[in-house]
Design a protein around this motif. Structure first.
Motif, PDB file in Angstrom:
ATOM      1  N   LEU A 137       0.828  -1.200   0.000  1.00  0.00           N
ATOM      2  CA  LEU A 137       0.000   0.000   0.000  1.00  0.00           C
ATOM      3  C   LEU A 137       0.865   1.253   0.000  1.00  0.00           C
ATOM      4  O   LEU A 137       0.582   2.217  -0.723  1.00  0.00           O
ATOM      5  CB  LEU A 137      -0.920  -0.019   1.218  1.00  0.00           C
ATOM      6  CG  LEU A 137      -2.028   1.012   1.270  1.00  0.00           C
ATOM      7  CD1 LEU A 137      -3.005   0.789   0.129  1.00  0.00           C
ATOM      8  CD2 LEU A 137      -2.746   0.931   2.596  1.00  0.00           C
ATOM      9  N   VAL A 138       1.945   1.238   0.758  1.00  0.00           N
ATOM     10  CA  VAL A 138       2.875   2.373   0.759  1.00  0.00           C
ATOM     11  C   VAL A 138       3.523   2.522  -0.620  1.00  0.00           C
ATOM     12  O   VAL A 138       3.676   3.632  -1.134  1.00  0.00           O
ATOM     13  CB  VAL A 138       3.929   2.199   1.874  1.00  0.00           C
ATOM     14  CG1 VAL A 138       5.064   3.187   1.723  1.00  0.00           C
ATOM     15  CG2 VAL A 138       3.280   2.331   3.234  1.00  0.00           C
ATOM     16  N   ALA A 179       1.014   4.113  -2.914  1.00  0.00           N
ATOM     17  CA  ALA A 179       0.892   5.550  -2.666  1.00  0.00           C
ATOM     18  C   ALA A 179       2.089   6.297  -3.231  1.00  0.00           C
ATOM     19  O   ALA A 179       1.951   7.393  -3.791  1.00  0.00           O
ATOM     20  CB  ALA A 179       0.760   5.806  -1.166  1.00  0.00           C
ATOM     21  N   TYR A 180       3.279   5.710  -3.121  1.00  0.00           N
ATOM     22  CA  TYR A 180       4.479   6.329  -3.684  1.00  0.00           C
ATOM     23  C   TYR A 180       4.354   6.459  -5.207  1.00  0.00           C
ATOM     24  O   TYR A 180       4.648   7.500  -5.781  1.00  0.00           O
ATOM     25  CB  TYR A 180       5.710   5.505  -3.314  1.00  0.00           C
ATOM     26  CG  TYR A 180       6.980   6.015  -3.942  1.00  0.00           C
ATOM     27  CD1 TYR A 180       7.674   7.070  -3.377  1.00  0.00           C
ATOM     28  CD2 TYR A 180       7.472   5.446  -5.113  1.00  0.00           C
ATOM     29  CE1 TYR A 180       8.834   7.552  -3.955  1.00  0.00           C
ATOM     30  CE2 TYR A 180       8.627   5.915  -5.696  1.00  0.00           C
ATOM     31  CZ  TYR A 180       9.310   6.971  -5.115  1.00  0.00           C
ATOM     32  OH  TYR A 180      10.447   7.440  -5.708  1.00  0.00           O
ATOM     33  N   LEU A 224       1.608   6.519  -6.959  1.00  0.00           N
ATOM     34  CA  LEU A 224       0.520   7.408  -7.330  1.00  0.00           C
ATOM     35  C   LEU A 224       0.885   8.876  -7.101  1.00  0.00           C
ATOM     36  O   LEU A 224       0.627   9.722  -7.944  1.00  0.00           O
ATOM     37  CB  LEU A 224      -0.741   7.056  -6.538  1.00  0.00           C
ATOM     38  CG  LEU A 224      -2.000   7.838  -6.877  1.00  0.00           C
ATOM     39  CD1 LEU A 224      -2.425   7.544  -8.303  1.00  0.00           C
ATOM     40  CD2 LEU A 224      -3.111   7.486  -5.925  1.00  0.00           C
ATOM     41  N   ILE A 225       1.521   9.169  -5.976  1.00  0.00           N
ATOM     42  CA  ILE A 225       1.788  10.559  -5.621  1.00  0.00           C
ATOM     43  C   ILE A 225       3.081  11.061  -6.254  1.00  0.00           C
ATOM     44  O   ILE A 225       3.100  12.085  -6.940  1.00  0.00           O
ATOM     45  CB  ILE A 225       1.839  10.719  -4.093  1.00  0.00           C
ATOM     46  CG1 ILE A 225       0.464  10.392  -3.509  1.00  0.00           C
ATOM     47  CG2 ILE A 225       2.263  12.125  -3.704  1.00  0.00           C
ATOM     48  CD1 ILE A 225       0.454  10.232  -2.017  1.00  0.00           C
ATOM     49  N   ARG A 282       1.168   5.848 -12.567  1.00  0.00           N
ATOM     50  CA  ARG A 282       0.125   6.315 -11.641  1.00  0.00           C
ATOM     51  C   ARG A 282      -1.048   5.323 -11.589  1.00  0.00           C
ATOM     52  O   ARG A 282      -1.625   5.090 -10.535  1.00  0.00           O
ATOM     53  CB  ARG A 282      -0.362   7.688 -12.052  1.00  0.00           C
ATOM     54  CG  ARG A 282       0.736   8.726 -11.935  1.00  0.00           C
ATOM     55  CD  ARG A 282       0.165  10.106 -11.853  1.00  0.00           C
ATOM     56  NE  ARG A 282       1.192  11.106 -11.986  1.00  0.00           N
ATOM     57  CZ  ARG A 282       1.899  11.587 -10.973  1.00  0.00           C
ATOM     58  NH1 ARG A 282       1.693  11.130  -9.763  1.00  0.00           N
ATOM     59  NH2 ARG A 282       2.815  12.518 -11.166  1.00  0.00           N
ATOM     60  N   GLY A 286      -0.040   2.522  -9.415  1.00  0.00           N
ATOM     61  CA  GLY A 286      -0.137   2.940  -8.020  1.00  0.00           C
ATOM     62  C   GLY A 286      -1.566   2.879  -7.518  1.00  0.00           C
ATOM     63  O   GLY A 286      -1.840   2.430  -6.400  1.00  0.00           O
ATOM     64  N   LEU A 287      -2.504   3.323  -8.343  1.00  0.00           N
ATOM     65  CA  LEU A 287      -3.917   3.256  -7.979  1.00  0.00           C
ATOM     66  C   LEU A 287      -4.375   1.810  -7.802  1.00  0.00           C
ATOM     67  O   LEU A 287      -5.100   1.488  -6.851  1.00  0.00           O
ATOM     68  CB  LEU A 287      -4.767   3.950  -9.047  1.00  0.00           C
ATOM     69  CG  LEU A 287      -6.273   3.890  -8.847  1.00  0.00           C
ATOM     70  CD1 LEU A 287      -6.676   4.671  -7.616  1.00  0.00           C
ATOM     71  CD2 LEU A 287      -6.982   4.396 -10.077  1.00  0.00           C
ATOM     72  N   ILE A 296      -3.184   0.455  -4.522  1.00  0.00           N
ATOM     73  CA  ILE A 296      -3.988   0.953  -3.406  1.00  0.00           C
ATOM     74  C   ILE A 296      -5.329   0.235  -3.342  1.00  0.00           C
ATOM     75  O   ILE A 296      -5.791  -0.157  -2.260  1.00  0.00           O
ATOM     76  CB  ILE A 296      -4.164   2.479  -3.526  1.00  0.00           C
ATOM     77  CG1 ILE A 296      -2.834   3.172  -3.254  1.00  0.00           C
ATOM     78  CG2 ILE A 296      -5.237   2.989  -2.579  1.00  0.00           C
ATOM     79  CD1 ILE A 296      -2.831   4.646  -3.514  1.00  0.00           C
ATOM     80  N   GLY A 352      -5.233  -2.194  -0.276  1.00  0.00           N
ATOM     81  CA  GLY A 352      -6.069  -1.540   0.722  1.00  0.00           C
ATOM     82  C   GLY A 352      -7.285  -2.384   1.052  1.00  0.00           C
ATOM     83  O   GLY A 352      -7.653  -2.543   2.222  1.00  0.00           O
TER      84      GLY A 352
END
Length: 122
Positions: free
Chosen positions: A43-44, A47-48, A50-51, A70, A73-74, A77, A81
């Motif tokens: 999950l981290v 997020a890395y 994606l952001i 990206r 990354g989504l 998550i 998640g």
């Protein structure tokens, strides 16, 4: 006659199922804890991606982030998640199905991104 045949088949199929109820609680808790830690790391990472979206091994190159990074990354998550929520809360019914749907959506995103990438760079 048909009802008895159905009952016999149903009872026979139940006998073949493996039950996890016999597993000791401490082993189950350990497996869940390891799964939770691995899902948290993923999950981290999602997020890395994606952001920030930059690959650290590229150095300080000021290069745009590809949309597929990206999207991946989504999908991380969504999948991990949902997995973390399922490990902790263990939902049933509609909530469990909804979380499963989010996991499937994340998997579909990965499949589409990889298929498009292969089609484009082939």
């Amino acid at each position: 006659m048909e009802q008895r045949l159905y009952e016999g088949l149903r009872n026979r199929s139940r006998a073949r199922l493996v039950s996890l109820a016999q597993m000791p609680a401490d082993i189950t808790a350990l497996i869940q804890l390891v799964s939770l830690i691995l899902a948290a790391l993923a999950l981290v990472m999602g997020a890395y991606l994606l952001i920030i979206g930059r690959r650290p091994w590229r150095g300080e190159q000021d290069e745009g982030v590809a949309p597929r990074v990206r999207l991946l990354g989504l999908s991380y998550i969504l999948v991990f998640g949902s997995a973390m929520i399922q490990i902790v809360l263990q939902p049933t019914g509609l909530e469990g199905e909804s979380l499963g749907g989010l996991m499937v959506l994340g998997g579909v995103i990965v499949i589409i991104v990889v298929a498009v990438w292969f089609a484009y760079y082939r």
